[in-house]
Design a protein around this motif. Sequence first.
Motif, PDB file in Angstrom:
ATOM      1  N   ARG A  92       0.947  -1.166   0.025  1.00 35.95           N
ATOM      2  CA  ARG A  92      -0.069   0.043  -0.009  1.00 35.95           C
ATOM      3  C   ARG A  92       0.933   0.996  -0.022  1.00 35.95           C
ATOM      4  N   ILE A  93       0.705   2.086  -1.024  1.00 36.92           N
ATOM      5  CA  ILE A  93       1.688   3.370  -0.915  1.00 36.92           C
ATOM      6  C   ILE A  93       0.639   4.279  -0.580  1.00 36.92           C
ATOM      7  N   ALA A  94       0.733   4.681   0.655  1.00 34.91           N
ATOM      8  CA  ALA A  94       0.084   5.579   1.413  1.00 34.91           C
ATOM      9  C   ALA A  94       0.790   6.144   2.334  1.00 34.91           C
ATOM     10  N   ASP A  95       0.482   7.427   3.301  1.00 34.07           N
ATOM     11  CA  ASP A  95       1.013   7.892   4.315  1.00 34.07           C
ATOM     12  C   ASP A  95       1.014   6.930   5.467  1.00 34.07           C
ATOM     13  N   GLU A  96       2.209   6.621   6.358  1.00 38.59           N
ATOM     14  CA  GLU A  96       2.363   5.848   7.293  1.00 38.59           C
ATOM     15  C   GLU A  96       2.535   6.641   8.663  1.00 38.59           C
ATOM     16  N   VAL A  97       1.484   6.605   9.390  1.00 41.50           N
ATOM     17  CA  VAL A  97       1.383   7.258  10.928  1.00 41.50           C
ATOM     18  C   VAL A  97       1.766   6.686  11.865  1.00 41.50           C
ATOM     19  N   THR A  98       2.719   6.884  12.854  1.00 45.32           N
ATOM     20  CA  THR A  98       3.132   6.259  14.080  1.00 45.32           C
ATOM     21  C   THR A  98       3.214   7.257  15.174  1.00 45.32           C
ATOM     22  N   PHE A  99       3.053   6.685  16.283  1.00 43.81           N
ATOM     23  CA  PHE A  99       3.144   7.620  17.715  1.00 43.81           C
ATOM     24  C   PHE A  99       4.429   6.955  18.402  1.00 43.81           C
ATOM     25  N   GLU A 100       4.801   7.935  18.735  1.00 44.76           N
ATOM     26  CA  GLU A 100       5.852   7.742  20.054  1.00 44.76           C
ATOM     27  C   GLU A 100       5.633   8.582  21.097  1.00 44.76           C
ATOM     28  N   GLY A 101       4.819   7.837  22.026  1.00 47.17           N
ATOM     29  CA  GLY A 101       4.124   8.473  23.300  1.00 47.17           C
ATOM     30  C   GLY A 101       3.234   9.363  22.785  1.00 47.17           C
ATOM     31  N   ARG A 102       3.307  10.914  22.852  1.00 45.15           N
ATOM     32  CA  ARG A 102       2.409  11.843  22.067  1.00 45.15           C
ATOM     33  C   ARG A 102       3.055  12.481  20.807  1.00 45.15           C
ATOM     34  N   LEU A 103       4.091  11.844  20.551  1.00 45.09           N
ATOM     35  CA  LEU A 103       4.931  12.515  19.239  1.00 45.09           C
ATOM     36  C   LEU A 103       4.297  11.747  18.013  1.00 45.09           C
ATOM     37  N   LYS A 104       3.756  12.524  17.251  1.00 47.18           N
ATOM     38  CA  LYS A 104       3.293  11.809  15.913  1.00 47.18           C
ATOM     39  C   LYS A 104       4.160  11.922  15.022  1.00 47.18           C
ATOM     40  N   LYS A 105       4.563  10.829  14.167  1.00 46.88           N
ATOM     41  CA  LYS A 105       5.276  10.660  13.216  1.00 46.88           C
ATOM     42  C   LYS A 105       4.718  10.194  11.805  1.00 46.88           C
ATOM     43  N   VAL A 106       4.984  11.328  10.748  1.00 47.14           N
ATOM     44  CA  VAL A 106       4.618  10.573   9.434  1.00 47.14           C
ATOM     45  C   VAL A 106       5.525  10.305   8.464  1.00 47.14           C
ATOM     46  N   LYS A 107       5.386   9.190   7.877  1.00 48.90           N
ATOM     47  CA  LYS A 107       6.211   8.788   6.644  1.00 48.90           C
ATOM     48  C   LYS A 107       5.253   8.962   5.588  1.00 48.90           C
ATOM     49  N   MET A 108       5.778  10.012   4.627  1.00 46.28           N
ATOM     50  CA  MET A 108       4.892  10.325   3.426  1.00 46.28           C
ATOM     51  C   MET A 108       4.851   9.082   2.333  1.00 46.28           C
ATOM     52  N   ALA A 109       3.678   9.021   1.681  1.00 51.08           N
ATOM     53  CA  ALA A 109       3.618   8.091   0.742  1.00 51.08           C
ATOM     54  C   ALA A 109       4.520   8.097  -0.252  1.00 51.08           C
ATOM     55  N   TRP A 110       5.131   9.116  -0.623  1.00 47.55           N
ATOM     56  CA  TRP A 110       6.194   9.084  -1.597  1.00 47.55           C
ATOM     57  C   TRP A 110       7.504   8.539  -1.166  1.00 47.55           C
ATOM     58  N   GLU A 111       7.823   8.637   0.170  1.00 42.74           N
ATOM     59  CA  GLU A 111       8.975   7.941   0.905  1.00 42.74           C
ATOM     60  C   GLU A 111       8.670   6.751   0.902  1.00 42.74           C
ATOM     61  N   VAL A 112       7.553   6.112   0.979  1.00 36.47           N
ATOM     62  CA  VAL A 112       7.188   4.489   1.006  1.00 36.47           C
ATOM     63  C   VAL A 112       7.386   3.883  -0.260  1.00 36.47           C
ATOM     64  N   PHE A 113       7.086   4.701  -1.540  1.00 37.56           N
ATOM     65  CA  PHE A 113       7.394   4.474  -2.748  1.00 37.56           C
ATOM     66  C   PHE A 113       8.900   4.446  -2.983  1.00 37.56           C
ATOM     67  N   LEU A 114       9.801   5.080  -2.572  1.00 33.85           N
ATOM     68  CA  LEU A 114      11.158   5.243  -2.649  1.00 33.85           C
ATOM     69  C   LEU A 114      11.697   4.100  -1.968  1.00 33.85           C
ATOM     70  N   ASP A 115      11.287   3.861  -0.852  1.00 31.65           N
ATOM     71  CA  ASP A 115      11.627   2.754  -0.021  1.00 31.65           C
ATOM     72  C   ASP A 115      11.552   1.284  -0.733  1.00 31.65           C
ATOM     73  N   VAL A 116      10.346   1.107  -1.400  1.00 32.19           N
ATOM     74  CA  VAL A 116      10.081   0.045  -2.498  1.00 32.19           C
ATOM     75  C   VAL A 116      11.045  -0.038  -3.463  1.00 32.19           C
ATOM     76  N   ILE A 117      11.199   0.985  -4.187  1.00 32.16           N
ATOM     77  CA  ILE A 117      12.474   1.057  -5.023  1.00 32.16           C
ATOM     78  C   ILE A 117      13.848   0.383  -4.597  1.00 32.16           C
ATOM     79  N   THR A 118      14.030   1.039  -3.582  1.00 38.20           N
ATOM     80  CA  THR A 118      15.421   0.577  -2.981  1.00 38.20           C
ATOM     81  C   THR A 118      15.518  -1.105  -2.568  1.00 38.20           C
ATOM     82  N   GLU A 119      14.467  -1.424  -2.164  1.00 38.02           N
ATOM     83  CA  GLU A 119      14.390  -2.808  -1.677  1.00 38.02           C
ATOM     84  C   GLU A 119      14.254  -3.592  -3.004  1.00 38.02           C
TER      85      GLU A 119
END
Length: 530
Positions: free
Chosen positions: A304-331
């Motif tokens: 799934r090429i979509a934004d990935e949202v994670t939380f570390e405590g109250r800190l919200k982290k967003v991995k953007m969908a385009w970054e997911v796509f670039l990681d797929v190419i690297t793999e």
Amino acid sequence: MQFSHSRVECFEKCKYQFKLRYKDKLRTIPSPAADNALIAGSALHLGIEEGIEAMEQYYYNQYPVITDAHVNEVIKLTSLVKKAQIVINTMLHNKEPTEKYEFKIDFPEFIGFVDFIIQTQAGSLSIYDFKYSNNIEHYLESKQLHLYRYYLEKLGFKVSEIGFIFIPKTAIRQRKTEDLYQFRKRLHETLEDMEVKVIQIPYDESKVQEFKLRCQEIINEKEYEKTPSRLCDWCEYQSYCEGGQTYMLLPQNVRRELQIDRYPDMWIYADSYVGKSTFVDQFDDLLFLNTDGNTDNTTSPVIRIADEVTFEGRLKKVKMAWEVFLDVITELEKKDNTFKRVCIDLVEDLYEHCRLYMYNKLGIDHEQDAGFGKGWDMVRTEYLSAIKRLKNLGYQIIYISKEVTTEITLKNGAKLTTIKPNINEKIANVLAGTVDLTVRAYMDGEERFLQLEKKENVFGGGRFNFKVPKVKLDKDEFMKALEDAQEGIKTYSKAEKDTSDNTAVVDNTTVLETSEVKEESVKKSRRSRK
């Protein structure tokens, strides 16, 4: 070594451009714009030589789908060709001459093509070159016609006159306050006032001697230095030259066996619920890169090429969908998998993910916030660079898009509906150049089909000569049509073959046809047809 006026002129403008074009034979993607100077100029020449109908057919065939902008360009060309034909007929009146177009001059040291020759009863020649340009002063200083006269006289002809026939250009655009009818009315009024000019020039043999000295300089040249100037903005190698990229290793000087992939890279688009993804899912060893979440009717593995949202405590982290796509190419670059083909479903959604990523990276809200043209160019470069990375990995690549219909108005006022993928037209033209086949799927009643024949109002085409206009939207039916289209040619599956071959590659550069090479091929095709 055989020289031409255009080769020497290129050397004089920039030695490095000469090296890339003529010695390294580096090819680039031609501009898809409706007013592409090479296409428009070639169409104009053809219209003068063979008529309006031949000109229109040639011009429209250069583009995968026609828009109002293309019709506007044909309106310009039609009017200007008629004006040029009137001028030519006036030049021929009462002289009982013989006229010739595209006369070839071929010597071991020089080659050229004279656009237009008038031969009188007495045997003397008047030679002219057509120029679709407003830059008259530049051409009046050119060596071109002096060279033509010199070499024609070496062939035994007597040349009495040399000159140019200048056909003017207009670049007026539709105003925001105008509808299409109002703009075309203003366009016709502008064209009505434009004049085709015939300008004769005196022969200057010193220009021929200057040309010969320049040829000798080219033979002795070793460095090929760059010559930065304002002309760089019109050079097809600008990004390559200013980017400082270098060549990879050259291939062996061995001819490659002609082979066509049984599983070509392809782009399929259609309206919603036609079955695009279900059709592609019939291929084995397939990885879906899905953007819209519609995966219920497919069984192949999916990322799934979509934004990935994670939380570390109250800190919200967003991995953007385009970054997911670039990681797929690297793999995928690691080749530590058993996949043979990769499908992007949908490519237009992926482009939007790229835009949002670049907005965030640049700290802007829209492309225009980055300056005139700069923001859009940065988004396009980021997107196409990643697509080329994926393309170069050796997997079979399949794009999926939804379709969009638009309506254009022809010269006679009739309406024509065009169908194309739902993505920016300039991006679409480049993406189409990265695949072997672009096809539309559609429904006719309850039946689903793939359209294989080329239609001027439907975006698509490819390098296969299909024997049938359409097939059912089924893998086996499609494969049979594909094999029939390649009858007599050895085929193979790229997905099952080692991707190394004897092809020269330029780092991160798509290599296609240069305008110069294409121009020469266009002239040859016109001459052979005549």
